[in-house]
Write an enzyme that holds these catalytic residues in place. Structure first.
Site, mmCIF file in Angstrom:
data_model
loop_
_atom_site.group_PDB
_atom_site.id
_atom_site.type_symbol
_atom_site.label_atom_id
_atom_site.label_comp_id
_atom_site.label_asym_id
_atom_site.label_seq_id
_atom_site.Cartn_x
_atom_site.Cartn_y
_atom_site.Cartn_z
ATOM 1 N N LYS A 7 -6.683 5.509 -8.562
ATOM 2 C CA LYS A 7 -7.667 4.601 -9.186
ATOM 3 C C LYS A 7 -7.053 3.913 -10.396
ATOM 4 O O LYS A 7 -7.172 2.714 -10.576
ATOM 5 C CB LYS A 7 -8.918 5.352 -9.662
ATOM 6 C CG LYS A 7 -9.954 5.758 -8.670
ATOM 7 C CD LYS A 7 -10.631 4.657 -7.925
ATOM 8 C CE LYS A 7 -9.825 4.162 -6.799
ATOM 9 N NZ LYS A 7 -9.957 4.475 -5.478
ATOM 10 N N LYS A 40 -9.122 -5.427 -0.175
ATOM 11 C CA LYS A 40 -10.069 -4.366 0.177
ATOM 12 C C LYS A 40 -9.780 -3.776 1.544
ATOM 13 O O LYS A 40 -9.785 -2.573 1.727
ATOM 14 C CB LYS A 40 -11.488 -4.932 0.128
ATOM 15 C CG LYS A 40 -12.565 -3.924 0.447
ATOM 16 C CD LYS A 40 -12.768 -2.997 -0.716
ATOM 17 C CE LYS A 40 -13.729 -1.894 -0.435
ATOM 18 N NZ LYS A 40 -13.489 -0.756 -1.334
ATOM 19 N N GLU A 48 -6.469 11.151 -6.227
ATOM 20 C CA GLU A 48 -7.363 9.991 -6.165
ATOM 21 C C GLU A 48 -7.519 9.367 -7.556
ATOM 22 O O GLU A 48 -7.529 8.141 -7.698
ATOM 23 C CB GLU A 48 -8.712 10.413 -5.564
ATOM 24 C CG GLU A 48 -9.797 9.358 -5.571
ATOM 25 C CD GLU A 48 -9.459 8.072 -4.844
ATOM 26 O OE1 GLU A 48 -8.436 7.987 -4.159
ATOM 27 O OE2 GLU A 48 -10.236 7.110 -5.000
ATOM 28 N N TRP A 77 -5.044 -13.845 1.227
ATOM 29 C CA TRP A 77 -4.160 -12.803 0.680
ATOM 30 C C TRP A 77 -2.833 -13.031 1.387
ATOM 31 O O TRP A 77 -2.701 -12.772 2.583
ATOM 32 C CB TRP A 77 -4.734 -11.428 0.991
ATOM 33 C CG TRP A 77 -4.017 -10.283 0.348
ATOM 34 C CD1 TRP A 77 -4.272 -9.736 -0.870
ATOM 35 C CD2 TRP A 77 -2.946 -9.516 0.910
ATOM 36 N NE1 TRP A 77 -3.424 -8.673 -1.098
ATOM 37 C CE2 TRP A 77 -2.599 -8.517 -0.032
ATOM 38 C CE3 TRP A 77 -2.234 -9.569 2.106
ATOM 39 C CZ2 TRP A 77 -1.592 -7.581 0.182
ATOM 40 C CZ3 TRP A 77 -1.221 -8.639 2.329
ATOM 41 C CH2 TRP A 77 -0.908 -7.662 1.373
ATOM 42 N N GLU A 88 -4.335 1.354 -9.408
ATOM 43 C CA GLU A 88 -4.873 0.173 -8.734
ATOM 44 C C GLU A 88 -5.446 -0.845 -9.710
ATOM 45 O O GLU A 88 -5.202 -2.029 -9.580
ATOM 46 C CB GLU A 88 -6.009 0.579 -7.773
ATOM 47 C CG GLU A 88 -5.562 1.167 -6.477
ATOM 48 C CD GLU A 88 -6.751 1.581 -5.608
ATOM 49 O OE1 GLU A 88 -6.730 1.292 -4.417
ATOM 50 O OE2 GLU A 88 -7.701 2.205 -6.120
ATOM 51 N N HIS A 132 8.692 22.792 -12.408
ATOM 52 C CA HIS A 132 9.820 22.581 -11.491
ATOM 53 C C HIS A 132 10.337 21.152 -11.581
ATOM 54 O O HIS A 132 10.939 20.649 -10.639
ATOM 55 C CB HIS A 132 9.389 22.931 -10.064
ATOM 56 C CG HIS A 132 8.997 24.360 -9.926
ATOM 57 N ND1 HIS A 132 9.913 25.391 -9.994
ATOM 58 C CD2 HIS A 132 7.784 24.961 -9.797
ATOM 59 C CE1 HIS A 132 9.285 26.543 -9.884
ATOM 60 N NE2 HIS A 132 7.986 26.304 -9.771
ATOM 61 N N ARG A 143 -11.524 -9.641 -0.372
ATOM 62 C CA ARG A 143 -10.590 -9.487 0.748
ATOM 63 C C ARG A 143 -9.258 -10.193 0.497
ATOM 64 O O ARG A 143 -8.286 -9.979 1.223
ATOM 65 C CB ARG A 143 -11.212 -10.047 2.022
ATOM 66 C CG ARG A 143 -12.311 -9.190 2.559
ATOM 67 C CD ARG A 143 -12.733 -9.682 3.916
ATOM 68 N NE ARG A 143 -11.669 -9.550 4.881
ATOM 69 C CZ ARG A 143 -11.636 -8.625 5.826
ATOM 70 N NH1 ARG A 143 -12.587 -7.751 5.906
ATOM 71 N NH2 ARG A 143 -10.641 -8.578 6.690
ATOM 72 N N CYS A 167 -7.799 -11.365 3.610
ATOM 73 C CA CYS A 167 -8.296 -12.717 3.789
ATOM 74 C C CYS A 167 -9.756 -12.682 4.231
ATOM 75 O O CYS A 167 -10.194 -11.723 4.843
ATOM 76 C CB CYS A 167 -7.512 -13.517 4.816
ATOM 77 S SG CYS A 167 -5.749 -13.562 4.518
ATOM 78 N N ASN A 210 -7.319 -15.060 9.960
ATOM 79 C CA ASN A 210 -6.986 -13.763 9.361
ATOM 80 C C ASN A 210 -6.080 -13.033 10.337
ATOM 81 O O ASN A 210 -6.316 -13.085 11.536
ATOM 82 C CB ASN A 210 -8.235 -12.888 9.177
ATOM 83 C CG ASN A 210 -9.069 -13.332 8.010
ATOM 84 O OD1 ASN A 210 -8.696 -14.250 7.281
ATOM 85 N ND2 ASN A 210 -10.209 -12.693 7.838
ATOM 86 N N GLY A 211 -5.098 -12.322 9.799
ATOM 87 C CA GLY A 211 -4.204 -11.561 10.668
ATOM 88 C C GLY A 211 -2.782 -12.083 10.555
ATOM 89 O O GLY A 211 -2.460 -12.839 9.626
HETATM 90 C C1 G6P Z 1 -6.815 -0.590 0.887
HETATM 91 C C2 G6P Z 1 -7.851 -0.530 -0.214
HETATM 92 C C3 G6P Z 1 -8.121 0.924 -0.594
HETATM 93 C C4 G6P Z 1 -8.535 1.712 0.636
HETATM 94 C C5 G6P Z 1 -7.501 1.602 1.753
HETATM 95 C C6 G6P Z 1 -8.026 2.172 3.066
HETATM 96 O O1 G6P Z 1 -5.594 -0.180 0.407
HETATM 97 O O2 G6P Z 1 -7.409 -1.253 -1.334
HETATM 98 O O3 G6P Z 1 -9.166 0.954 -1.533
HETATM 99 O O4 G6P Z 1 -8.689 3.059 0.294
HETATM 100 O O5 G6P Z 1 -7.212 0.219 2.002
HETATM 101 O O6 G6P Z 1 -9.139 1.418 3.462
HETATM 102 P P1 G6P Z 1 -10.179 1.877 4.538
HETATM 103 O O7 G6P Z 1 -11.124 0.739 4.685
HETATM 104 O O8 G6P Z 1 -9.399 2.159 5.795
HETATM 105 O O9 G6P Z 1 -10.839 3.118 4.040
#
Ligand code: G6P
Length: 613
Positions: free
Chosen positions: A492, A608, A488, A74, A495, A511, A27, A2, A100-101
């Site tokens: 990506k 984010k 990673e 969100w 996501e 395996h 956000r 948010c 937010n929260g």
């Molecule tokens: C969310 C984001 C990711 C990020 C993760 C950790 O899931 O979508 O892109 O890697 O949070 O975020 P941070 O700000 O703690 O690195």
């Protein structure tokens, strides 16, 4: 999670608020809303969907008020809908709140307010807040000084959970009251104008003079006055910070998406992160954290704790620490670490990585570790973020604002910074690894130019994205640091392209996972470690024999006839190779998402920074 924006000054608030929301959409983006004070009434407009739908709402252009709050959501409690969208109002429409929260005891508070005659329209936890404020405001004597701020403070004392809130009232139409606990909030100031935001980039265009609120802070904003209170309602002073990020850095700057821009910013982000830490003929400079030889030599284990991409950066650097300083390193997902009762004590060092510095699980893991007597180091990209205020030491990546939900430049900057930290530890411990340390230092300095080379070579990636974008499943394989990079790469792709993918250690294929390989399945491999090249080639051939189509990212001399799609990257020390090998795969995820016509920067269901558990 948010986004909050607020404005108070002499200009029309709504365009400033909408502009801020557009910058904060990463956000959260399932609904958006705005409330301004028009004459002596609050007008509130909200819409399910993106900010642009709010922007097109009837009535939005006739908002004339110069004080207002806004929110992009969100969803946590209650589905995305215009009723559940923020701002929320109390029953008398005199207080409006963005939040937010998560309010954990909202059911209890709802019951209490129901008994006091209040009713609720939404399914959210937030709606209790304006009603509680109204409840306490009505109880205060009409002549009480700071009645509005006091009522907000009183209401927050009943809240359990996390919150950043901004509140306006038609009863005191010249003020905004804000408060925070475990959720970020900043106030920007410029002459008689005040700006509020959950993230700095939302207001950077207007001012770079920022106050960062701490947990328990409450502030009363008036055009000519800004007063801060602590949790007991004592007036406190705060330090004004000047933010050096340039407002342009939070713009797309000609790129189609933030993600693409951020991928291309990696050479600069890495260079800035190295900064002045590496100097010819000198030891690595970490004078900002002051870790002694005596302390380090008593450390028996290092834990790297983080979420998502930041956790993957931890996996990528684990072997650097272990090779250089011979201390075992465990990499943990923060949401697991905080509950699994790890065996930690004063001989454990905890490194928490968080780009935003606001991830709830990572902050909680750090707090738990501190309670067990461990020293903690935060690695963050955001100056003054919550985690940096909890940790014993903080070191910053200098990647600049990262806006796209899928993290790219933060990952490569985190690896770079942590590689430098590992070198620093080895130097502090005076370990006999001089040759390797010097090699790594030289190689780290070359990373920005090598990343540039990788970024120049995108045609094959674009073509390959066109071949695979309709697929349902993809496999990534690698060994050692290549395996860390495939994790990673797989994240990506998931996501932003919504294609299911998994990453496996190449040696583990037989395996189990190889049972899934059949005609036309796509397998992406990374091979950068000379010692393992033959074994890794055999693993790739095993999948080709079973009908797979492959993409190989490598810096080894591999016979191109063996593999149809090869992306060559520059040679680099194997311990640093994820910084280069991830880049073509960030681009692959990007072009697959684009090919599918998806919203690259704002993938569904994600946010984010995840400031709730
Ligand atoms: C969310 C984001 C990711 C990020 C993760 C950790 O899931 O979508 O892109 O890697 O949070 O975020 P941070 O700000 O703690 O690195």
């Amino acid at each position: 999670m948010c986004g909050i924006v607020g404005y108070l000054g002499n200009s029309k608030a709504s365009p400033i608020l909408i502009d801020g929301l557009l910058k904060l959409e990463y956000r959260g983006y399932d609904s958006a809303g705005i409330a301004t004070i028009e004459g002596n009434k609050i007008t509130c407009l909200k819409h399910k969907g993106r900010v642009k739908e709010l922007q097109n709402m009837e009535g939005i252009n006739s908002l004339e008020g110069s004080i207002g709050i806004a929110h992009t959501r969100w969803a946590t409690h209650g589905k995305p809908s215009s009723t559940n969208a923020h701002p929320h109002l109390d029953n008398s429409n005199t207080f409006s709140v963005v939040h937010n929260g998560i309010i954990e005891n909202y059911n209890e508070l709802k019951k209490f307010l129901n008994n006091a005659g209040y009713t609720f329209l939404s399914e959210t936890d937030t709606e209790v807040i304006p009603n509680l404020i109204h409840y306490y405001y009505s109880k205060e004597d009409i002549n009480t000084t700071n009645r509005f701020a006091k009522s907000v403070r009183r209401a927050t004392q009943d809240l359990k959970g996390s919150y950043a809130i901004a509140v306006i009232s038609s009863l005191e139409p010249d003020k905004i009251i804000v408060a925070r606990k475990d959720s970020p909030l900043v106030i920007g100031v410029k002459d008689n104008e005040k700006y509020i935001a959950s993230d700095i980039p939302a207001i950077l265009e207007y001012t770079n003079n920022i106050y960062i609120l701490d947990d328990g802070d409450l502030a009363e904003l008036l055009p000519e006055k800004l007063t801060f209170y602590d949790k007991d309602f004592n007036v406190v002073s705060k330090t004004l910070k000047t933010i050096t990020w340039d407002a342009k850095a939070a713009d797309k700057n000609g790129y189609e998406h933030f993600m693409l821009k951020e991928i291309y910013e990696q050479p600069t982000a890495i260079r800035e992160t190295i900064g002045t830490r590496l100097n010819e003929g000198k030891k690595c400079d970490f004078s900002d954290i002051n870790i002694s030889k005596d302390y380090l030599s008593k450390i028996s284990r290092i834990y790297i704790v983080a979420c998502g991409t930041a956790m993957h950066a931890g996996l990528a650097v684990k072997p650097i620490f272990e090779r250089l300083i011979k201390i075992p390193v465990e990499v943990d997902v923060a949401s697991e670490f905080r509950y699994r009762e790890p065996l930690i004590d004063e001989h454990s060092l905890i490194i928490c990585i968080s780009q935003s510095g606001e991830t709830a699980d990572t902050i909680a893991a750090l707090k738990n570790a501190k309670e067990c007597g461990c020293k903690t180091i935060a690695v963050s990209n955001v100056i003054g973020s919550s985690i940096t205020r909890e940790a014993d030491y903080t070191i910053y990546t200098h990647a600049g604002p990262e806006i796209a939900v899928a993290s790219t430049k933060a990952y490569t900057s985190q690896i770079t910074l942590l590689a430098l930290l590992a070198i620093h530890f080895a130097e502090v411990l005076e370990l006999n690894e001089n040759r390797m340390i010097q090699d790594l230092k030289d190689e780290i300095l070359e990373l920005p130019s090598k990343v540039n080379i990788v970024l120049e070579n995108v045609d094959l990636i674009k073509d390959f994205a066109k071949k695979i974008y309709k697929e349902k499943d993809l496999f990534f394989i690698g060994r050692g640091t290549d395996y860390a990079a495939t994790m990673e790469a797989s994240l990506k792709l998931k996501e932003i392209s919504y294609i299911h993918s998994d990453s496996y250690q190449s040696g583990e294929l037989k395996h189990g996972p190889i049972a899934l390989i059949e005609d036309d399945v796509t397998v992406v491999g990374i091979i950068t470690d000379r010692r393992l090249v033959d074994k890794s080639i055999s693993n790739m051939q095993e999948v080709i024999t079973r009908g797979a189509k492959t993409l190989l990212v490598t810096n080894q001399e591999i016979d191109n006839k063996l593999f149809p799609n090869v992306i060559n990257i520059p040679k680099v020390h194997p311990l640093l190779s994820p910084v280069l090998s991830i880049i073509p795969l960030q681009l692959l995820a990007y072009y697959v998402s684009k090919e599918k016509g998806l919203d690259v920067d704002k993938p569904r269901n994600l946010a984010k920074s995840v400031t709730v558990e």
